[in-house]
Design a protein around this motif. Structure first.
Motif, short mmCIF file in Angstrom:
data_model
loop_
_atom_site.label_atom_id
_atom_site.label_comp_id
_atom_site.label_asym_id
_atom_site.label_seq_id
_atom_site.Cartn_x
_atom_site.Cartn_y
_atom_site.Cartn_z
N SER A 1 0.86 -1.20 0.00
CA SER A 1 0.00 0.00 0.00
C SER A 1 0.89 1.24 0.00
CB SER A 1 -0.91 0.01 1.23
OG SER A 1 -0.14 0.18 2.41
N GLN A 2 0.28 2.41 -0.18
CA GLN A 2 1.02 3.67 -0.16
C GLN A 2 1.75 3.88 1.16
OE1 GLN A 2 1.77 4.93 -2.97
NE2 GLN A 2 0.77 6.91 -2.98
N SER A 3 1.15 3.42 2.26
CA SER A 3 1.74 3.64 3.58
C SER A 3 2.75 2.55 3.99
CB SER A 3 0.64 3.73 4.64
OG SER A 3 -0.13 2.55 4.64
N ASP A 4 2.92 1.53 3.17
CA ASP A 4 3.86 0.44 3.46
C ASP A 4 5.29 0.97 3.40
OD1 ASP A 4 5.37 -1.87 3.60
OD2 ASP A 4 4.46 -2.83 1.86
N THR A 5 6.01 0.83 4.50
CA THR A 5 7.41 1.26 4.55
C THR A 5 8.38 0.08 4.52
OG1 THR A 5 7.40 1.30 6.97
CG2 THR A 5 6.85 3.37 5.82
N THR A 6 7.85 -1.12 4.42
CA THR A 6 8.71 -2.31 4.45
C THR A 6 8.91 -2.93 3.08
OG1 THR A 6 6.83 -3.78 4.88
CG2 THR A 6 7.97 -2.85 6.81
#
Length: 82
Positions: free
Chosen positions: A24-29
């Motif tokens: 997703s857009q908020s995925d930082t991994t």
């Protein structure tokens, strides 16, 4: 980023890119895929080379790919210029 591939004896044009692979857009991994395409502008010495490397996140992104494209391009150009 692509300036690392510069050669005195041939005019090159290049484009780098990085694709983010995440849920997703908020995925930082998520991970990143880096690519670099380089070509000559000389019709007498036509070359088109594209290099793609998986997992370039925290390794320099597409700059990492440019560095790994340099050696094979150097070797090829040294052979055709002889």
């Amino acid at each position: 980023t692509g300036h690392a591939i510069y050669h005195d004896n041939v005019v090159l044009a290049g484009k780098t890119g990085t694709a983010e692979i995440k849920q997703s857009q908020s995925d930082t991994t998520g991970t990143e895929l880096g690519w670099f395409t380089v070509m000559t502008t000389d019709e007498k010495q036509p070359i088109l080379m594209t290099t793609v490397v998986e997992d370039v996140k925290n390794r320099g992104g597409s700059g990492y790919v440019v560095e790994h494209t340099k050696l094979p391009l150097d070797l090829y150009l040294s052979q055709v210029s002889d």
